[in-house]
Scaffold this active site. Structure first.
Site, PDB file in Angstrom:
ATOM      1  N   TRP A 211       3.154 -17.385  16.207  1.00 28.15           N
ATOM      2  CA  TRP A 211       3.270 -15.926  16.148  1.00 28.15           C
ATOM      3  C   TRP A 211       3.607 -15.342  17.520  1.00 28.15           C
ATOM      4  O   TRP A 211       3.346 -14.189  17.783  1.00 28.15           O
ATOM      5  CB  TRP A 211       1.951 -15.307  15.643  1.00 28.15           C
ATOM      6  CG  TRP A 211       1.737 -15.496  14.170  1.00 28.15           C
ATOM      7  CD1 TRP A 211       2.080 -14.607  13.187  1.00 28.15           C
ATOM      8  CD2 TRP A 211       1.144 -16.612  13.497  1.00 28.15           C
ATOM      9  NE1 TRP A 211       1.740 -15.117  11.955  1.00 28.15           N
ATOM     10  CE2 TRP A 211       1.161 -16.341  12.114  1.00 28.15           C
ATOM     11  CE3 TRP A 211       0.598 -17.830  13.926  1.00 28.15           C
ATOM     12  CZ2 TRP A 211       0.653 -17.231  11.158  1.00 28.15           C
ATOM     13  CZ3 TRP A 211       0.100 -18.712  12.975  1.00 28.15           C
ATOM     14  CH2 TRP A 211       0.124 -18.412  11.614  1.00 28.15           C
TER      15      TRP A 211
ATOM     16  N   CYS B 184       2.909 -16.270   7.833  1.00 23.99           N
ATOM     17  CA  CYS B 184       2.147 -16.228   6.576  1.00 23.99           C
ATOM     18  C   CYS B 184       2.964 -16.464   5.314  1.00 23.99           C
ATOM     19  O   CYS B 184       2.552 -17.226   4.438  1.00 23.99           O
ATOM     20  CB  CYS B 184       1.349 -14.938   6.477  1.00 23.99           C
ATOM     21  SG  CYS B 184       2.368 -13.451   6.330  1.00 23.99           S
TER      22      CYS B 184
ATOM     23  N   HIS C  99       0.383  -9.147   5.185  1.00 23.92           N
ATOM     24  CA  HIS C  99      -0.020 -10.547   5.162  1.00 23.92           C
ATOM     25  C   HIS C  99       0.224 -11.062   3.748  1.00 23.92           C
ATOM     26  O   HIS C  99       0.012 -10.339   2.778  1.00 23.92           O
ATOM     27  CB  HIS C  99      -1.495 -10.685   5.569  1.00 23.92           C
ATOM     28  CG  HIS C  99      -2.001 -12.099   5.508  1.00 23.92           C
ATOM     29  ND1 HIS C  99      -1.258 -13.163   5.941  1.00 23.92           N
ATOM     30  CD2 HIS C  99      -3.176 -12.617   5.049  1.00 23.92           C
ATOM     31  CE1 HIS C  99      -1.964 -14.283   5.760  1.00 23.92           C
ATOM     32  NE2 HIS C  99      -3.120 -13.972   5.217  1.00 23.92           N
TER      33      HIS C  99
ATOM     34  N   ASP D 216      -5.416 -19.042   0.569  1.00 23.82           N
ATOM     35  CA  ASP D 216      -4.629 -18.617   1.725  1.00 23.82           C
ATOM     36  C   ASP D 216      -4.453 -19.798   2.669  1.00 23.82           C
ATOM     37  O   ASP D 216      -5.422 -20.309   3.226  1.00 23.82           O
ATOM     38  CB  ASP D 216      -5.350 -17.460   2.442  1.00 23.82           C
ATOM     39  CG  ASP D 216      -4.456 -16.771   3.469  1.00 23.82           C
ATOM     40  OD1 ASP D 216      -3.420 -17.345   3.843  1.00 23.82           O
ATOM     41  OD2 ASP D 216      -4.806 -15.653   3.908  1.00 23.82           O
TER      42      ASP D 216
ATOM     43  N   TYR E 268       5.139  -9.099  13.288  1.00 22.39           N
ATOM     44  CA  TYR E 268       4.623  -8.335  12.142  1.00 22.39           C
ATOM     45  C   TYR E 268       3.097  -8.247  12.116  1.00 22.39           C
ATOM     46  O   TYR E 268       2.527  -7.439  11.392  1.00 22.39           O
ATOM     47  CB  TYR E 268       5.155  -8.924  10.829  1.00 22.39           C
ATOM     48  CG  TYR E 268       4.460 -10.210  10.428  1.00 22.39           C
ATOM     49  CD1 TYR E 268       3.441 -10.205   9.472  1.00 22.39           C
ATOM     50  CD2 TYR E 268       4.798 -11.430  11.027  1.00 22.39           C
ATOM     51  CE1 TYR E 268       2.790 -11.376   9.122  1.00 22.39           C
ATOM     52  CE2 TYR E 268       4.150 -12.593  10.683  1.00 22.39           C
ATOM     53  CZ  TYR E 268       3.145 -12.566   9.725  1.00 22.39           C
ATOM     54  OH  TYR E 268       2.485 -13.731   9.397  1.00 22.39           O
TER      55      TYR E 268
END
Length: 585
Positions: free
Chosen positions: A132, A168, A226, A249, A420
């Site tokens: 990220w 994600c 997300h 997740d 993001y």
């Protein structure tokens, strides 16, 4: 029965001898069409969408501007099934205790949890390595993928070394592919303003310095969006009312039982605040319900002052693709009661109580006096013009005096490019102004951020955070903030003629360069289940300012029915312009 590959042999016995002959192997999967199965799904249309459909739509952007892109799950292509089965045999659970692991492979909640750990590379050399940072050197930018097949194939080809890089939606899309492949109905879910509550207090804290810069000093964060998964199965461990959609997740955010895995958390348990139930309900509950605190942090003294708090902004416009259509369906009401309603606040209190947060003194929490403070002025950023990559950004800062006496404020403004997750990457612009507002007056201040100033700083997410921190004389500070997502230009795809099985059909892709400089390094990437094998990559010539380009290529479809072609165009000025086209074969 446990799922997986079985050997089938026949044994024949006569009076004095017996012989055995192998008939080969077969693979046993979950069966959502069978009423006795843990994953039984009564609706045939839902089985078609959530198990058989190889194309999906993933929602992104931010709550003010929801965007979407296509994804090729490709769960029935090539050797994907073999790769999914080998994933089970590479998990930590299998390595630690193969016999127990295999004996649990009849249980979708066990497999969902194990695979949520295996799709990320943390702990177990799993499939995808997350990144990220905004810098994707040494791998592919997360937003450049258009399907799971290439990722799973690369993982296998490299000798099961993690594929670089994912964020994600990549983790969620790969998990969708694997679970659909094994027969578990699964879909992707996008949550806007998604809280990452690192310390489990159902509160996310954000810190700003006196100039209005968003400081990267809290483990907590609020992501523009997300993406996670829901899979459909029974919860014999919790009781029938908690069966149905379960949240999984695979994005590595927080450890659960010592490794990066998350779920299955019953969606019903999240809605009712039953956060004590297995698995990871407090984390998921916070993602859609946490309270949000904005603090001013004095970097020289370490003192923090509450600017304001919000209890209704987290968990907005929770979205998934419609069954049998390419539309967005809002499922927010399946996650929580109406925002701001008494029922919703009661559930929040119930969850806090169950987590033991009611009785515990929290030294980091704001005092009731801090929460009660009322600001003297209010502010907001309004958009004045198109939000497009290549165009100047025009905003208006609107400030209003809420009091019946004049107020003076000193305002520090900043704009940062972000990823993001709202993590600031590079500073773009700053300015400061002083204003005096007469009683009840509203004033507007136009702001312009030229393309030339942000062009070099933009991340591949095209996101910018604009902040104004207003120091009001004799009053409390006011923070005005807006997250902006810039739209890429569009590309157009045309199918020239009728698509038939095993017959060539021409496809044309048209792109117009909308900016007044040349774009170079133009690459087109095309994929689609049953339309072409693997990925087609086409280098295109540079395009002068305002110039049109047309690129033609051929497909030879190998299956009939409605198929989806996914196209991704990149060049030095625009990253990953995506579109998809339905092709009736």
């Amino acid at each position: 029965a446990v799922i997986g590959r079985y050997k089938l042999s026949v044994q024949s016995t006569s009076r004095d001898s017996s012989s055995s002959a192998s008939l080969g192997t077969f693979v046993l999967l979950f069966n959502p069409w069978s009423s006795g199965d843990d994953v039984f799904m009564p609706s045939k249309a839902e089985c078609e969408e959530y198990v058989l459909e190889e194309f999906g739509i993933i929602f992104a952007g931010n709550e003010n501007r929801i965007s979407s892109f296509g994804w090729n799950f490709g769960q029935f292509q090539g050797d994907i099934l073999d790769i999914c089965l080998s994933m089970l045999d590479r998990s930590l659970s299998y390595r630690q205790d193969p016999i127990t692991d295999v004996s649990h492979r009849n249980d979708p909640k066990y497999l969902g949890r194990v695979l949520s750990a295996m799709v990320n590379a943390n702990d177990d050399q799993g499939v995808v390595l997350g990144n990220w940072s905004g810098d994707y050197e040494g791998g592919k930018s997360p937003s450049s993928w258009t399907g799971s097949g290439e990722i799973l194939q690369n993982w296998k080809k490299s000798g099961f070394r993690p594929v670089r890089y994912g964020q994600c939606w990549v983790f969620a899309a790969v998990l969708t592919t694997v679970l659909r492949c094994l027969g578990i109905p699964t879909r992707t879910i996008t949550n806007f303003n998604s809280a990452h509550d690192a310390d489990g207090n159902l509160r996310v804290d954000e810190f700003y310095d006196a100039s209005g810069n968003h400081l990267n000093r809290a483990a907590d964060s609020v992501w523009n969006f997300h993406v996670w998964n829901e899979s459909w199965f029974t919860r014999s461990d919790l009781g029938p009312s908690y069966s149905g959609w379960q949240i999984l997740d695979a994005t590595p955010q927080e450890e659960s039982e010592g490794i990066y895995q998350c779920g299955p958390a019953s969606r019903k348990a999240i809605k009712e605040g039953d956060v004590e139930l297995d698995y990871d309900c407090p984390f998921v509950f916070a993602e859609v319900n946490a309270d949000r605190m904005y603090w001013n942090y004095d970097t020289s003294t370490g003192k923090k002052t509450l600017i304001f708090s919000q209890s209704t902004t987290i968990g907005q416009a929770i979205s998934t693709k419609a069954v049998g259509r390419d539309d967005r369906v809002d499922v927010t009401n399946d996650y929580k009661y109406e925002e701001g309603s008494k029922k919703e606040r009661d559930i929040f209190k119930k969850a806090r109580k169950k987590l033991g947060l009611e009785d515990k003194f929290d030294p980091t929490a704001p005092t009731p006096q801090e929460i009660e403070q009322k600001p003297d002025i209010s502010g907001k950023f309004k958009v004045a013009g198109p939000l497009q990559v290549g165009k100047d950004i025009n905003l208006i800062l609107v400030l209003a005096n809420l009091q019946s006496d004049a107020k003076t404020a000193h305002i520090n403004m900043t704009a940062w490019s972000t990823v993001y997750t709202r993590r600031p990457v590079r500073g773009i612009w700053k300015d400061s102004i002083s204003v005096t507002l007469s009683p009840k007056e509203e004033k507007q201040f136009p702001i312009k951020i030229p393309y030339t100033e942000y062009q070099q700083q933009l991340t591949t997410d095209n996101t910018i955070q604009v902040t104004a921190l207003c120091h009001v004389e004799g009053g409390i500070q006011v923070l005005v903030q807006r997250d902006i997502t810039l739209d890429n230009p569009t590309i157009d795809v045309q199918i020239l003629g009728e698509a038939k099985v095993n017959r060539e059909v021409d496809v044309e892709v048209i792109f117009t360069n909308p900016i007044d400089t040349e774009v170079t390094g133009c690459v087109l990437q095309v994929e689609g289940s049953d339309l072409l094998r693997g990925i087609l990559e086409i280098d295109m010539p540079p395009l002068k300012a305002g110039e049109n380009s047309s690129t033609k290529f051929q497909l030879i479809p190998f299956e009939a029915g409605p198929k989806h072609l996914l196209v991704n165009f990149s060049c030095d000025k625009f990253a990953n312009i995506k579109t998809f086209k339905m092709v009736n074969v």
